[in-house]
Design a protein around this motif. Structure first.
Motif, PDB file in Angstrom:
ATOM      1  N   LEU A 193       0.886  -1.339  -0.213  1.00  0.00           N
ATOM      2  CA  LEU A 193      -0.220   0.192   0.066  1.00  0.00           C
ATOM      3  C   LEU A 193       0.862   1.551   0.189  1.00  0.00           C
ATOM      4  O   LEU A 193       1.555   1.396   0.849  1.00  0.00           O
ATOM      5  N   LYS A 194       0.309   2.211  -0.839  1.00  0.00           N
ATOM      6  CA  LYS A 194       1.385   3.814  -0.591  1.00  0.00           C
ATOM      7  C   LYS A 194      -0.185   4.436  -0.825  1.00  0.00           C
ATOM      8  O   LYS A 194       0.844   5.301   0.070  1.00  0.00           O
ATOM      9  N   TYR A 195      -1.017   4.576  -1.108  1.00  0.00           N
ATOM     10  CA  TYR A 195      -1.907   5.662  -0.438  1.00  0.00           C
ATOM     11  C   TYR A 195      -3.083   5.206   0.202  1.00  0.00           C
ATOM     12  O   TYR A 195      -4.051   3.915   0.067  1.00  0.00           O
ATOM     13  N   LEU A 196      -2.991   5.857   1.541  1.00  0.00           N
ATOM     14  CA  LEU A 196      -4.357   5.929   2.253  1.00  0.00           C
ATOM     15  C   LEU A 196      -5.704   6.434   1.979  1.00  0.00           C
ATOM     16  O   LEU A 196      -4.870   7.145   2.890  1.00  0.00           O
ATOM     17  N   ASN A 197      -6.451   6.359   2.126  1.00  0.00           N
ATOM     18  CA  ASN A 197      -8.270   7.346   2.598  1.00  0.00           C
ATOM     19  C   ASN A 197      -8.949   6.510   3.148  1.00  0.00           C
ATOM     20  O   ASN A 197      -9.306   6.182   2.565  1.00  0.00           O
ATOM     21  N   ILE A 198      -9.186   7.645   4.186  1.00  0.00           N
ATOM     22  CA  ILE A 198      -9.472   7.429   5.175  1.00  0.00           C
ATOM     23  C   ILE A 198     -10.278   8.756   5.125  1.00  0.00           C
ATOM     24  O   ILE A 198     -10.583   9.737   5.798  1.00  0.00           O
ATOM     25  N   TYR A 199     -12.090   8.163   4.925  1.00  0.00           N
ATOM     26  CA  TYR A 199     -13.181   9.243   5.210  1.00  0.00           C
ATOM     27  C   TYR A 199     -13.985   9.379   6.445  1.00  0.00           C
ATOM     28  O   TYR A 199     -14.515   7.871   6.464  1.00  0.00           O
ATOM     29  N   TRP A 200     -13.827   9.839   7.312  1.00  0.00           N
ATOM     30  CA  TRP A 200     -15.033   9.604   8.635  1.00  0.00           C
ATOM     31  C   TRP A 200     -15.827  10.292   8.852  1.00  0.00           C
ATOM     32  O   TRP A 200     -16.157  11.957   8.790  1.00  0.00           O
TER      33      TRP A 200
END
Length: 1520
Positions: A1390-1397
């Motif tokens: 994994l290189k990119y992690l997007n978290i929308y909370w």
């Protein structure tokens, strides 16, 4: 010195003599231990018995025979059943009978229960002595014969001591070994020791080998050093040392000691049957030799005792003296008998005197006739020992809970005991209870102490044969304790003829008997003239015989003349341990028998908590005064009068003044009272000048610039407020009255002063201010300028002022509110502290009949607890209120109306908003609130009415100027009419700033032409109004959930002067038509409307058709999270759109648009187009025009088709377009395709098509054939129902060889089936939206070489499975849209992690719950485990952001973290195409990029729409 080796010629006989002495030494080491444990056993037995009887008592009238049934085995001698017992029960007084107190029987049972063999030696013990002599109980565990006359442990031999320990279960925990007799188990040390005693005492040969002697020494030493108890006993260890010396022949033994030993041995050996004559001969020779030696070395011996008795020779003069003493004693026996009788008579008289004069204590100082038995009101005191350090400093140490801790220290008696305490702390009451306990412990039948009360070890004070109680308050002109005893006690109990003899008796008693003298009130003692004593003289009181306990105030013991060396123990009493028990005791003494005590106690406790009087409970005197005053108030008719704190403290002040003088005086017309609460007093007027001077000092010290000396101050600081003569006079008065207290300083340099209680100082300070109002602007204002955060410290002064001088109280209120507004961050969820203080002040003013109280308060919060008094606050300060919160939600839950004052008519709580010119925030919450105008006021029966005057509907364009400063309105569960709501909206539209209005589940009554409909609807909406008549409405899903048509809300919008209207609504698919009806009824009346912007989560053809029909300049339609377009229905609108500087995302036209519009559309530079309507109604003549128009749009990239039904002409019109993106959707049931072949031909003709999106609700097998073999790169499928025949769809997907991105949205169960055949696809990007999670989904994902994965809902939880993570070896980007978050496993790739909370609690309707760490700790846990470089995008929707800095620090604590962005966005609806988000705060902005960064991410767009009206936190950071 003598030697044992000189006694016998044989060593083995000497060994035997050593063993005899070793046993004696061992017994001396066990005596103290056995005696102590006998007392503990005694206490345990009686405590157990007392806890099981209704009236605990101690009986000394029962004989052992009375308690044993006849016959008792081994005790009685009763030949037959009808014969008489001639042993135990041989007389009438010894016949079996129950104990009259039911105590002795139970003691007997306890003794038997604790006996290991259940066979106590009843012949040994005397039941009549059980209560007073613990050894009488211990004797029940001794051998049955030979111990009847043994009255103490010292009289009991070694065998008896050992038997006590072996037979009593009490000792099971006192040794480190199990106690075993040796029959079935190996013998224990006690058994071995007992056998040693028997062997030595009953040896016929009187010989012991060296080995046997060594065993004896080892056994006895091991026993005395047992680690559980004996190893810590001083006497036991002394015995161990003696044994060691005896064993090594270095023990020093005097001649007298060895003769005593030999005498005892000789007497014992006479009992032996087989004793050799040689042994006796050697003993006789040794005794004779020692006697001869004594004769030679003691010239003073005059005669020798008879040789046959074996006693030693003593000096003749000593023998003569002994004979003389014996003769004197014989002649004095009648005198002694008379002495004992006189002592008993004196003790009896003392007890009677104390019962008459000391067993009752007054409840109030003001009315000493109201006295009650000490046992009824007494509660356990809170007493602590004060340690006097070597340097003279004093420190409060451990609590004192027993008399033993008071009278003894390490088994040494404390003879000079001092107890200090502030006035009213309970010193005199404790002294009276001590006297009461002594009286009753000495009666024949005495009541046992309460088992739950401390100081119940009454046996401790039983050691004092006499107790002399002296009240030093009543002593005048005397300095000698003995004389005080005569005057206060003896003279009161005897006739004048008997006094001389009793004085002589008293002198003898004080010199010879153990006595306790209690001196109560040392601070109240006045020394005789020309006497420099700090305390009465104790001359003649022998310290080894007389214990003196003294009570005093701390200032008295600060006198340097009382030396620390004179104090054996110093303690401080600090009131009672449990104020609730004390309260119940007092109330039980004074309320009527008809009242329930428990309920009365609860009522009083509620009153104390409400009036914040709990701090007074530390002083029993003050607390009793509160209780009595409350009871008096409670008796008043209908409880109509409030409880006045000023009246209470006036009574307290009067009671303190009464202590200094009995002189009375009154305020009258010629000498008026300075304040009303002093009017009816009797003891204040004679002391008013002194009180005035103390009040000056109290005020100026309280508001001193040196805060550390405002409460505790030195004489020097206090003297600043008096002249030289005044200082001594006022301080002496204050100390005697108890207004001031004085203590020794910790630094030993002097003493410190303070008022007896801080509230006393505040009361006097308020009194000074009430008489000198200029002090507020002078002293108090200056104090607040120096300490601007201390305005709440003035609370008690303000409350007292409300009861004394309302003009001064109003001025102080304004000053406090000024600093409150400047310093606080207001939270309107509950009343602020200043409001609570203000309401308390209003209650005090009402109680004191001060009707002109008009306090100032800028922030007001009202609920059912304060509704009565808040009306006065609002009336006084409505024009200054900045925030108002009214909450009656609790009333609705409990189902009860607010409780107004007794005797007051129930009326409306009415507030007219027209007077609230500075109001910025308004929150109304609860079913009992009604919003109306003045015309409707009389129709409401609800307790809270909010009035908003408004113009008639025809004049809505010019409403009255109300609420000019309002910024925020929150209405929850309130009731109002649509006309009131319309007047509110009309008012808001006239303002020159933005206002947010949240309406949550409110009941809106619909009105038509002035008449009220029966139906009432419940709506939830978020509204914002702004400059230039802008109006934003966000309707929640529950507005349409129950198929309500929003009649009332629609009527509220009727005729408003709105120019720009934006409506955002989230509805269920089945409610889309209801929303259209709402628009149909609401919008036509908005004659000024120029721009309409509608955003929905699902676009239907009928919605588009209705919007198309509106005659509005600009109509924009948006689909949440997807696209936004402008509806064009004529050529003019199209022209305006095309020349606009801000290009709209899409243009929306009807499939059956007018030919002129289609013609005007030809050749235009349009990138995105939306067609809506009914495809089946597409006229044939329009097909060619539509086809020609669309084919001319060379720049067209994206086409959305929203139709209810299709037709061949529709698909034909789209044939051959150069579009790259096509979206097909329909009405309530989704797109229904009847002409699949035509659709297939259309799709095949779109050779440039890259993205296809299809939304269907019904399965059509042929539909999937239509997408077979397409060259598309991205496919989006949305199913509103269940998916059947998944194999057909899978086959079509398999044919899409160029497919890179797949987006699916339907039930979780269908996703795995869809992906099962996807392993052969080259899908690199996968987006899944499903309403659940399942294991089959992961199994379907395994094997897909996905590089980008987007998930929403609960699917992200599957990343917690460690076994699944390795299958994502190619995954580079992971996007999660979540409502909560836990620790997950991240793939190494994994290189990119997007978290929308966005938590569910933050979705509309908005919650007041503060943002937590948005599972930040779990996110941190996930990131902490990362070893690869990851770019992270974290977006959070929150209601509040108070602790953002804390969250930032959490992220920064991670190792190898580089934060490039930390922004806080605020949502504000924009006009036109601008962004709704603006940066409110930059926490970190390293990259300088402050754009909202929405981009093309669909999940991100959906998240952005979902968090509208919240704050949005945007974070970017990099790991490693």
């Amino acid at each position: 010195m003598a030697s044992l080796a000189d006694v016998f010629t044989e060593k083995e006989r000497t060994n035997w003599l050593k063993a005899w002495l070793a046993v004696d030494i061992a017994k001396s080491g066990l005596d103290n231990f056995a005696e102590t444990e006998a007392k503990t056993l005694h206490a345990n037995i009686y405590n157990a018995v007392w806890s099981s009887v209704q009236a605990p008592a101690v009986c000394i009238g029962c004989l052992t025979a009375n308690l044993l049934k006849c016959p008792t085995k081994g005790i009685c001698n009763k030949p037959g059943a009808k014969s008489s017992c001639n042993a135990m029960h041989d007389t009438a007084a010894k016949q079996p009978r129950p104990c009259p107190t039911n105590v002795c029987n139970k003691v007997l049972d306890e003794i038997k229960t604790l006996h290991k063999f259940a066979s106590p030696s009843w012949k040994n013990t005397r039941a009549q002595q059980w209560a007073q002599n613990p050894w009488q109980i211990a004797k029940a565990y001794l051998p049955p014969d030979g111990y009847t006359g043994k009255s103490s442990v010292q009289d009991t031999d070694f065998n008896g001591i050992i038997s006590f320990m072996m037979n009593c279960k009490h000792f099971d925990s006192k040794f480190s070994f199990p106690i075993a007799p040796g029959k079935n188990n190996p013998p224990c040390l006690l058994t071995k020791a007992r056998d040693i005693g028997r062997t030595v005492r009953h040896s016929s040969q009187c010989k012991l080998t060296d080995a046997d002697l060594q065993v004896i020494f080892t056994t006895l030493t091991n026993l005395l050093t047992d680690p559980t108890c004996l190893a810590h006993d001083v006497a036991s260890q002394e015995a161990v040392n003696k044994l060691a010396k005896l064993q090594n022949d270095i023990l020093k033994i005097t001649t007298e000691e060895i003769m005593h030993l030999l005498g005892a041995v000789q007497d014992k050996l006479k009992e032996a049957e087989n004793l050799t004559e040689k042994t006796l001969h050697e003993i006789r020779e040794s005794i004779q030799r020692y006697m001869n030696d004594l004769k030679e070395h003691k010239d003073t011996c005059k005669q020798q005792l008879d040789e046959h008795t074996g006693a030693c020779v003593v000096k003749l003069d000593e023998h003569t003296e002994q004979l003389k003493i014996a003769l004197d004693e014989h002649s004095r026996k009648p005198v002694e008998s008379n002495y004992e009788q006189s002592c008993e008579d004196l003790r009896r008289r003392l007890i009677e005197h104390y019962n008459d004069n000391s067993s009752f204590v007054p409840l109030s100082i003001l009315d000493e006739s109201l006295d009650k038995p000490i046992k009824d009101i007494y509660a356990t005191p809170k007493i602590h020992r004060i340690d006097i350090k070597n340097d003279g400093s004093r420190k409060i140490e451990e609590p004192v809970n027993f008399y033993k801790e008071m009278f003894y220290k390490h088994d040494h008696s404390n003879r000079r005991i001092y107890i200090q305490g502030e006035p009213g702390s309970g010193k005199s009451t404790f002294a009276a209870k001590l006297v009461h306990d002594w009286c009753h412990i000495n009666q024949h039948l005495l009541t046992a102490p309460n088992k739950n009360t401390a100081f119940n070890d009454l046996m401790t004070i039983q050691t004092f044969k006499f107790l002399f109680f002296i009240s030093l308050r009543n002593v005048r002109g005397q300095k000698d304790i003995s004389q005080m005893i005569k005057d206060q006690l003896v003279d009161q109990m005897y006739s004048e003829d008997d006094l001389d003899g009793v004085y002589t008796l008293l002198k003898t008693i004080i010199e010879t008997e153990q006595c306790l003298v209690v001196r109560d009130g040392l601070d109240e003692w006045v020394a005789p003239d020309f006497c420099n004593l700090a305390e009465p003289s104790m001359t003649g009181l022998r310290k080894d015989k007389v214990t003196v306990l003294t009570t005093a105030r701390p200032w008295k013991l600060a006198d340097g003349r009382i030396k620390n060396s004179q104090i054996d123990i110093l303690m401080e009493i600090q009131g009672v341990s449990d104020p609730d028990i004390f309260c119940a005791n007092i109330l039980g003494c004074i309320i009527d028998d008809t009242k329930d005590l428990d309920n009365t106690v609860k009522e009083f406790q509620n009153f104390v908590n409400k009036r914040e009087l709990k701090s007074l409970s530390s002083s029993p005197m003050l607390y009793t005064l509160v209780i009595c005053t409350w009871v008096d108030t409670m008796k008043e008719e209908e409880h109509s009068k409030e409880y006045s704190l000023c009246a209470l403290y006036t009574s307290l002040l009067e009671s303190l003044c009464k202590k200094t003088t009995s002189t009375t005086g009154y305020f009258n017309n010629s000498n008026p009272s300075p304040v009303d609460c002093f009017s009816n007093t009797s003891y204040l007027q004679p002391n008013i000048e002194l009180l005035d001077k103390l009040a000056v000092a109290a005020c100026k010290l309280l508001f001193s610039c040196e805060r550390e000396t405002s409460i505790v101050f030195s004489d020097m600081a206090l003297s600043n407020y008096f002249s030289g003569e005044e200082f001594t006079l006022c301080k002496t008065f204050a100390l005697k009255a108890g207004i001031l207290t004085n203590r020794k300083d910790k630094n030993r340099t002097g003493s410190s002063n303070s008022f007896i209680h801080k509230t006393i100082q505040e009361f006097l300070a308020a009194y000074y201010i009430a008489c000198n109002t200029y002090v507020i602007d002078d002293v108090v204002a200056g104090y607040l300028k120096r300490y601007n955060d201390s305005y709440l410290d003035l609370s008690q002064v303000f409350i007292f002022l409300c009861g004394m001088n309302t003009i001064a109280a109003n001025a102080l209120s304004g000053l406090m509110d000024e600093y409150h507004v400047a310093s606080c961050r207001f939270c309107d969820h509950w009343p602020c502290e200043l409001q609570n203080i203000t309401e308390t002040g209003i209650r005090e003013a009402e109680a004191g009949k001060q009707n002109t109280i008009l306090p100032k308060l800028s922030h007001v919060s009202i609920d059912d607890n304060n509704i009565r008094y808040s009306h006065r606050v609002l009336s006084a300060t409505a024009s200054n209120i900045q925030s108002l919160h009214i909450n009656t939600r609790v009333l609705a839950i409990l189902g009860k109306l607010p409780s107004f004052a007794r005797g007051e008519p129930k009326s409306h709580f009415v507030l007219n908003l027209a007077s609230c010119h500075k109001l910025k925030r308004l929150r109304l919450n609860g079913d009992y609130i009604y919003l109306t105008d003045s015309a409707d006021l009389v129709t409401s029966e609800l307790p809270v009415v909010i009035v908003l005057n408004h113009a008639e509907p025809a004049r809505c364009g010019d409403p009255p100027p109300v609420l000019p400063s309002i910024q925020y309105i929150d209405l929850c569960r309130v009731k109002c009419s649509s006309s009131w709501l319309r007047s509110l909206f009309s008012t808001l539209l006239t303002l020159d700033h933005e206002v947010q209005c949240i309406i949550t589940r409110c009941y809106i009554t619909s009105t038509v032409e002035g008449s009220v409909r029966e139906s009432t609807e419940k709506i939830s909406t978020n509204i914002r109004t702004g400059f230039n008549n802008t109006f934003y409405v966000q309707l929640s899903k529950d507005c349409l959930w129950f198929r309500k048509h929003l009649h009332g809300f629609g009527e509220a919008l009727h005729g408003l002067n709105i120019k720009w209207l934006r409506i955002n609504v989230e509805y269920a698919i089945e409610n889309r038509s209801d929303f259209v009806v709402f628009l149909y009824k609401s919008l036509p009346s908005l004659s000024s409307l120029e721009t309409l912007d509608v955003c929905v989560n699902d676009i239907s053809p009928d919605l588009c058709e209705y919007l198309h029909s509106l005659n509005i300049k600009s109509v924009t339609l948006s689909q949440s999270g997807r696209w936004r377009g402008l509806i064009v229905n004529n050529v003019s609108q199209l022209s305006q759109v095309l020349i606009s500087p801000t290009q709209m995302e899409a243009i929306i036209i009807d499939v059956n648009a007018h030919p002129d519009l289609l013609e005007a559309l030809c050749g235009r530079n349009i990138n995105s187009l939306c067609l809506y309507g009914s495809g089946e109604h597409l006229e044939v003549k329009n097909v060619s025009a539509l086809c020609r128009s669309l084919s001319s749009l060379k720049q067209l990239d994206k086409l959305d088709v929203i139709v209810n039904n299709d037709c061949p002409g529709l698909w034909q019109a789209l044939h051959g377009l150069n579009i790259k993106s096509l979206s097909l959707s329909g009405g309530k049931t989704g797109l229904i395709v009847h002409h699949v072949s035509a659709l297939a031909q259309l799709l095949a003709s779109l050779i440039h098509l890259e993205t296809l999106s299809i939304k269907v609700s019904e399965y059509n097998l042929c539909l999937w054939e239509a997408i077979h073999g397409l060259n598309i790169k991205c496919l989006s499928l949305c199913f509103l129902g269940q998916v059947d025949h998944i194999s057909s769809l899978s086959q079509s997907l398999a044919s899409l060889t160029n497919l890179e991105t797949l987006c699916v949205k339907f039930s979780c169960a269908g996703v795995p089936r869809l992906l099962e055949t996807g392993c052969g696809l080259n899908i690199t990007c996968l987006s899944i939206e499903a309403n659940g999670t399942c294991q089959q989904l992961w199994e379907a994902l395994i094997g897909l070489n996905i590089q980008s994965l987007s998930m929403s809902g609960f699917l992200w939880k599957l990343f917690k499975k460690k076994s699944i993570v390795p299958s994502f070896s190619q995954l580079q980007m992971l996007t999660l849209y979540v409502s909560n978050f836990y620790d997950i496993q991240l793939p190494q790739s994994l290189k990119y992690l997007n978290i929308y909370w966005c938590g569910e609690e933050y979705r509309f309707p908005l919650s007041d719950i503060k943002m937590d760490t948005f599972s930040l700790s779990n996110i941190v846990g996930t990131l902490s485990a990362c070893t690869q470089r990851i770019e992270i995008k974290l977006e959070c929707g929150v209601k509040f952001y108070d602790s953002i800095e804390g969250y930032k620090h959490i992220l920064e604590r991670l190792k190898n973290v580089k934060m490039t962005r930390f922004l806080i966005y605020t949502w504000k609806p924009s006009i036109g195409n601008g962004s709704d988000w603006c940066v409110q705060k930059v926490v970190v902005g390293v990259d300088g990029n402050h754009d909202d960064d929405i981009g093309d991410d669909k999940l991100y767009k959906q998240f952005i729409d979902d968090v509208a009206d919240l704050h949005r936190i945007s974070v970017r950071f990099r790991i490693n």
